[in-house]
Design a protein around this motif. Structure first.
Motif, PDB file in Angstrom:
ATOM      1  N   GLY A   6      24.974  20.422  -2.313  1.00 46.19           N
ATOM      2  CA  GLY A   6      25.776  19.754  -1.291  1.00 46.19           C
ATOM      3  C   GLY A   6      25.805  18.248  -1.408  1.00 46.19           C
ATOM      4  N   LEU A   7      25.716  17.720  -2.629  1.00 49.75           N
ATOM      5  CA  LEU A   7      25.781  16.272  -2.828  1.00 49.75           C
ATOM      6  C   LEU A   7      27.186  15.770  -2.500  1.00 49.75           C
ATOM      7  CD1 LEU A   7      24.332  13.708  -3.931  1.00 49.75           C
ATOM      8  CD2 LEU A   7      25.275  14.292  -6.168  1.00 49.75           C
ATOM      9  N   LYS A   8      27.256  14.747  -1.638  1.00 50.81           N
ATOM     10  CA  LYS A   8      28.544  14.197  -1.235  1.00 50.81           C
ATOM     11  C   LYS A   8      29.019  13.192  -2.284  1.00 50.81           C
ATOM     12  CE  LYS A   8      28.401  16.525   2.570  1.00 50.81           C
ATOM     13  NZ  LYS A   8      29.282  17.699   2.780  1.00 50.81           N
ATOM     14  N   VAL A   9      30.147  13.507  -2.919  1.00 49.07           N
ATOM     15  CA  VAL A   9      30.695  12.670  -3.989  1.00 49.07           C
ATOM     16  C   VAL A   9      32.100  12.231  -3.596  1.00 49.07           C
ATOM     17  CG1 VAL A   9      31.319  12.567  -6.422  1.00 49.07           C
ATOM     18  CG2 VAL A   9      29.332  13.903  -5.705  1.00 49.07           C
ATOM     19  N   PRO A  10      32.377  10.924  -3.541  1.00 43.44           N
ATOM     20  CA  PRO A  10      33.716  10.466  -3.153  1.00 43.44           C
ATOM     21  C   PRO A  10      34.811  10.959  -4.095  1.00 43.44           C
ATOM     22  CG  PRO A  10      32.138   8.670  -3.010  1.00 43.44           C
ATOM     23  CD  PRO A  10      31.443   9.796  -3.671  1.00 43.44           C
ATOM     24  N   ASP A  11      34.569  10.919  -5.404  1.00 45.05           N
ATOM     25  CA  ASP A  11      35.566  11.338  -6.393  1.00 45.05           C
ATOM     26  C   ASP A  11      34.889  12.317  -7.356  1.00 45.05           C
ATOM     27  OD1 ASP A  11      37.490  11.642  -8.356  1.00 45.05           O
ATOM     28  OD2 ASP A  11      38.112   9.551  -8.306  1.00 45.05           O
ATOM     29  N   VAL A  12      35.145  13.594  -7.169  1.00 41.35           N
ATOM     30  CA  VAL A  12      34.452  14.627  -7.947  1.00 41.35           C
ATOM     31  C   VAL A  12      34.829  14.548  -9.420  1.00 41.35           C
ATOM     32  CG1 VAL A  12      34.148  17.106  -8.247  1.00 41.35           C
ATOM     33  CG2 VAL A  12      34.261  16.138  -5.952  1.00 41.35           C
ATOM     34  N   ALA A  13      36.116  14.386  -9.715  1.00 43.56           N
ATOM     35  CA  ALA A  13      36.557  14.337 -11.115  1.00 43.56           C
ATOM     36  C   ALA A  13      35.924  13.158 -11.847  1.00 43.56           C
ATOM     37  CB  ALA A  13      38.084  14.248 -11.172  1.00 43.56           C
ATOM     38  N   ALA A  14      35.892  11.998 -11.187  1.00 47.26           N
ATOM     39  CA  ALA A  14      35.281  10.824 -11.811  1.00 47.26           C
ATOM     40  C   ALA A  14      33.787  11.048 -12.028  1.00 47.26           C
ATOM     41  CB  ALA A  14      35.511   9.589 -10.950  1.00 47.26           C
ATOM     42  N   PHE A  15      33.155  11.731 -11.104  1.00 46.68           N
ATOM     43  CA  PHE A  15      31.715  11.997 -11.233  1.00 46.68           C
ATOM     44  C   PHE A  15      31.437  12.873 -12.454  1.00 46.68           C
ATOM     45  CE2 PHE A  15      27.677  14.005 -10.042  1.00 46.68           C
ATOM     46  CZ  PHE A  15      26.942  12.886  -9.679  1.00 46.68           C
ATOM     47  N   TYR A  16      32.265  13.904 -12.654  1.00 42.99           N
ATOM     48  CA  TYR A  16      32.122  14.738 -13.849  1.00 42.99           C
ATOM     49  C   TYR A  16      32.335  13.909 -15.119  1.00 42.99           C
ATOM     50  CZ  TYR A  16      31.800  19.364 -11.648  1.00 42.99           C
ATOM     51  OH  TYR A  16      31.365  20.477 -10.962  1.00 42.99           O
ATOM     52  N   GLY A  17      33.339  13.039 -15.100  1.00 43.56           N
ATOM     53  CA  GLY A  17      33.607  12.217 -16.272  1.00 43.56           C
ATOM     54  C   GLY A  17      32.481  11.250 -16.586  1.00 43.56           C
ATOM     55  N   ILE A  18      31.919  10.617 -15.553  1.00 42.27           N
ATOM     56  CA  ILE A  18      30.802   9.692 -15.764  1.00 42.27           C
ATOM     57  C   ILE A  18      29.600  10.431 -16.338  1.00 42.27           C
ATOM     58  CG2 ILE A  18      29.158   8.190 -14.580  1.00 42.27           C
ATOM     59  CD1 ILE A  18      31.459   7.574 -12.585  1.00 42.27           C
ATOM     60  N   SER A  19      29.315  11.592 -15.791  1.00 37.22           N
ATOM     61  CA  SER A  19      28.185  12.386 -16.300  1.00 37.22           C
ATOM     62  C   SER A  19      28.405  12.776 -17.755  1.00 37.22           C
ATOM     63  CB  SER A  19      27.999  13.642 -15.439  1.00 37.22           C
ATOM     64  OG  SER A  19      27.747  13.297 -14.096  1.00 37.22           O
ATOM     65  N   ALA A  20      29.637  13.092 -18.108  1.00 34.05           N
ATOM     66  CA  ALA A  20      29.936  13.459 -19.495  1.00 34.05           C
ATOM     67  C   ALA A  20      29.709  12.280 -20.432  1.00 34.05           C
ATOM     68  CB  ALA A  20      31.380  13.955 -19.598  1.00 34.05           C
ATOM     69  N   VAL A  21      30.141  11.093 -20.036  1.00 32.05           N
ATOM     70  CA  VAL A  21      29.920   9.908 -20.872  1.00 32.05           C
ATOM     71  C   VAL A  21      28.426   9.656 -21.055  1.00 32.05           C
ATOM     72  CG1 VAL A  21      30.229   7.400 -20.997  1.00 32.05           C
ATOM     73  CG2 VAL A  21      32.113   8.853 -20.232  1.00 32.05           C
ATOM     74  N   ILE A  22      27.668   9.802 -19.987  1.00 32.67           N
ATOM     75  CA  ILE A  22      26.213   9.585 -20.066  1.00 32.67           C
ATOM     76  C   ILE A  22      25.576  10.587 -21.023  1.00 32.67           C
ATOM     77  CG2 ILE A  22      24.079   9.719 -18.739  1.00 32.67           C
ATOM     78  CD1 ILE A  22      25.703   8.698 -16.318  1.00 32.67           C
ATOM     79  N   ALA A  23      25.915  11.866 -20.864  1.00 31.26           N
ATOM     80  CA  ALA A  23      25.305  12.898 -21.701  1.00 31.26           C
ATOM     81  C   ALA A  23      25.694  12.736 -23.171  1.00 31.26           C
ATOM     82  CB  ALA A  23      25.708  14.280 -21.195  1.00 31.26           C
ATOM     83  N   LEU A  24      26.940  12.406 -23.433  1.00 28.55           N
ATOM     84  CA  LEU A  24      27.367  12.223 -24.818  1.00 28.55           C
ATOM     85  C   LEU A  24      26.688  11.001 -25.445  1.00 28.55           C
ATOM     86  CD1 LEU A  24      31.171  13.056 -24.506  1.00 28.55           C
ATOM     87  CD2 LEU A  24      29.379  14.468 -25.545  1.00 28.55           C
TER      88      LEU A  24
END
Length: 297
Positions: free
Chosen positions: A165-183
């Motif tokens: 239940g983490l509140k995220v203002p922009d879900v798509a951007a959050f996924y993208g940021i996490s992907a950049v970090i992991a890569l």
């Protein structure tokens, strides 16, 4: 008479000693009297100064009383004296709970550990077939490694957002940021493992430990030792945590982009190193493969 004369002689000696002591005592009394006279003079001088200072104090108090009487009192003045210091608070964002505040730190840590553990089961060093050149060899490993890393990102973010239940203002951007970090983590760990295999994994763990201490995940930078503050800016996890914090706070995309550009710089550097490593190894492997193919033919 003889006994009495002896006592008289002894008494005369005692008398002489007493007279000598009396003379010494008289000298001491004289010295003390002199000091007493000097002290009395100093006391008199001090009393004069005290009298002069008391007069000056009385005059100043009268002046202060006259000035205080001329000041108009009111509610504003009373409030100023009652609360002379005011604190102005400016919140950059509202963090609803402790879990939201710590989520960037643990997500950045989890993604790094996931990338590191993937290297245990994925063959990142040996060529699966015939090596043409370093580019194709690296591309084959990248196409094997990257999907696994992106799958981990999807699972981690989905559990955080829709499971916990983490509140995220922009879900798509959050996924993208996490992907950049992991890569970015993937490029670093891939180079270390491709270079030294198990020793490379050990170096990756040491790097993780150093990042945990220097990345400001739990403590502000000002509370860290000076040498950790210095190297903290050169740690990818520092920028990963900051990017996730900005994303959860709903800050401007330009601020998040600055952190992602830093991560991209890390990724580009380690991609170049890994490509160079595969290029060097391919030059050594291709002659051996050509010779082996000739013998088989």
């Amino acid at each position: 008479m003889a006994g009495g004369a002896g006592k008289l002689a002894a008494g005369a000696g005692t008398l002489a000693s007493g007279i000598e002591s009396a003379g010494s005592g008289a000298g001491t009394v004289k010295s003390g009297a002199t000091r007493l006279a000097d002290g009395s003079a100093s006391l008199e001088n001090g009393l004069h100064k005290l009298e002069s200072g008391s007069s000056e104090l009385g005059a100043k108090l009268q002046e202060a009383s006259a000035e205080a009487g001329s000041v108009k009192s009111g509610d504003g003045q009373a409030e100023m004296f009652a609360d002379p210091i005011a604190v102005s608070e400016h919140k950059l964002t509202d963090v609803p709970n402790y879990g939201t505040g710590m989520a960037p730190y643990f997500l950045a840590l989890g993604l790094y550990v996931g990338v590191l553990m993937s290297t245990v089961i994925l063959p990142l060093r040996d060529a699966a077939g015939k090596v043409k050149n370093g580019w194709t060899w690296y591309a084959s490993k990248l196409l094997l490694f990257a999907p696994v890393v992106l799958l981990q990102v999807a699972l981690a973010d989905t559990v955080l957002i829709y499971g916990i239940g983490l509140k995220v203002p922009d879900v798509a951007a959050f996924y993208g940021i996490s992907a950049v970090i992991a890569l970015t983590y993937m490029t670093i760990v891939q180079f270390l493992v491709s270079l030294a295999d198990t020793v490379g994994r050990f170096v990756a763990v040491v790097l993780l430990t150093l990042q945990l201490a220097a990345s400001e995940g739990t403590y502000p930078k000002e509370l860290l030792p000076h040498w950790l503050q210095t190297i903290g800016e050169w740690m990818p996890m520092t920028h990963a945590i900051e990017a996730l914090r900005l994303a959860l706070a709903g800050r401007a995309p330009s601020l998040i982009g600055e952190q992602l550009l830093d991560l991209a710089a890390f990724a580009a550097a380690f991609v170049a190193l890994t490509l160079g490593l595969f290029a060097l190894r391919s030059r050594k492997i291709r002659p051996a493969q050509t010779e082996l193919g000739t013998l088989q033919a």
